[in-house]
Design a protein around this motif. Structure first.
Motif, short mmCIF file in Angstrom:
data_model
loop_
_atom_site.label_atom_id
_atom_site.label_comp_id
_atom_site.label_asym_id
_atom_site.label_seq_id
_atom_site.Cartn_x
_atom_site.Cartn_y
_atom_site.Cartn_z
N UNK A 1 32.42 35.97 31.36
CA UNK A 1 32.40 35.71 29.91
C UNK A 1 33.75 35.93 29.24
N UNK A 2 34.73 36.37 30.00
CA UNK A 2 36.06 36.62 29.41
C UNK A 2 37.11 35.78 30.12
N UNK A 3 38.19 35.41 29.42
CA UNK A 3 39.28 34.75 30.15
C UNK A 3 39.88 35.72 31.17
N UNK A 4 40.32 35.17 32.31
CA UNK A 4 40.85 36.03 33.37
C UNK A 4 42.26 36.50 33.02
N UNK A 5 42.33 37.47 32.14
CA UNK A 5 43.60 37.88 31.55
C UNK A 5 43.83 39.38 31.82
N UNK A 6 44.88 39.68 32.55
CA UNK A 6 45.15 41.06 32.96
C UNK A 6 45.25 42.00 31.75
N UNK A 7 46.01 41.60 30.75
CA UNK A 7 46.20 42.48 29.59
C UNK A 7 44.88 42.74 28.87
#
Ligand code: SF4
Length: 222
Positions: free
Chosen positions: A182-188
């Motif tokens: 459900x979330x963008x694959x974004x490290x931060x």
């Protein structure tokens, strides 16, 4: 998931995890991203030390390791178990954790190519190392090597089960999938989200929750 993140971020602000000592004696005032092998290994060591204990106790152990100039893979690999156990005593389970630190220090120094793998592959490799379970593996992948792998801990289970998004005893990977799908694959984003969950659990969603003035109250089923 994103809406909950937005609320937490708006309320608590940037947490800037992982708390690193960055050449100082403790981790309290030196947050930042890992910029060297030393920083990466400090996060790995912290992820092991924090198993079954609070971060306050980890800070004491990290302080002792730093003071003794022992917070490096090379030093821990060579040091006698007894010496490491004594230094990390505040973190609890110190004999077991001392052994685990030596194992991961050796692994870190001998398997540099493993840490170049993508998030999933690196996670699988780490799960084969003695003493590393899913939460520790994900903390290492996300915070030390800055690859997207969402960390699930007891606080995540507590808050999101109360919000009706999972059950507290659901399988680790099942809960992780809910976040990662459900979330963008974004490290931060992953780094910040986990830190905000910890903050919310400490301030409001405690074992005995302080629901008055909780910003998630409208979404909560508890
Ligand atoms: S309303 Fe209470 S139980 Fe629900 S998230 Fe907030 S603190 Fe936790």
């Amino acid at each position: 998931m994103q809406a909950i993140y937005n609320k937490l971020f708006k309320n608590y602000g940037k947490q800037g995890w992982w708390p690193l000592s960055k050449g100082g004696l403790n981790t309290k005032h030196h947050n930042g991203n890992p910029s060297s092998d030393k920083d990466k290994f400090e996060i790995i060591a912290g992820a092991i030390l924090t198993q079954n204990t609070s971060w306050t106790n980890v800070e004491k152990a990290v302080f002792n390791l730093n003071k003794a100039n022992m917070l490096s893979a090379d030093k821990l690999r060579k040091a006698p178990l007894k010496k490491i156990s004594a230094l990390i005593k505040p973190a609890g389970y110190y004999n077991q954790k001392a052994e685990r630190l030596k194992i991961i220090a050796d692994y870190f120094l001998k398997n540099k190519e493993v840490f170049l793998k993508d998030a999933k592959a690196l996670r699988e490799e780490l799960l084969n190392v003695i003493g590393i379970g899913p939460e520790t593996a994900d903390s290492i992948v996300l915070y030390a090597f800055e690859k997207p792998s969402f960390v699930i801990d007891a606080y995540t289970r507590r808050i999101f089960s109360r919000l009706g998004i999972c059950k507290e005893n659901d399988k680790y990977e099942e809960i992780q999938q809910k976040f990662e799908k459900r979330l963008p694959s974004d490290v931060d984003l992953f780094k910040e989200y986990h830190a905000l969950i910890v903050e919310h659990a400490k301030r409001h969603c405690r074992k005995k929750p302080v629901c008055e003035k909780c910003i998630l109250r409208k979404k909560c089923t508890y």
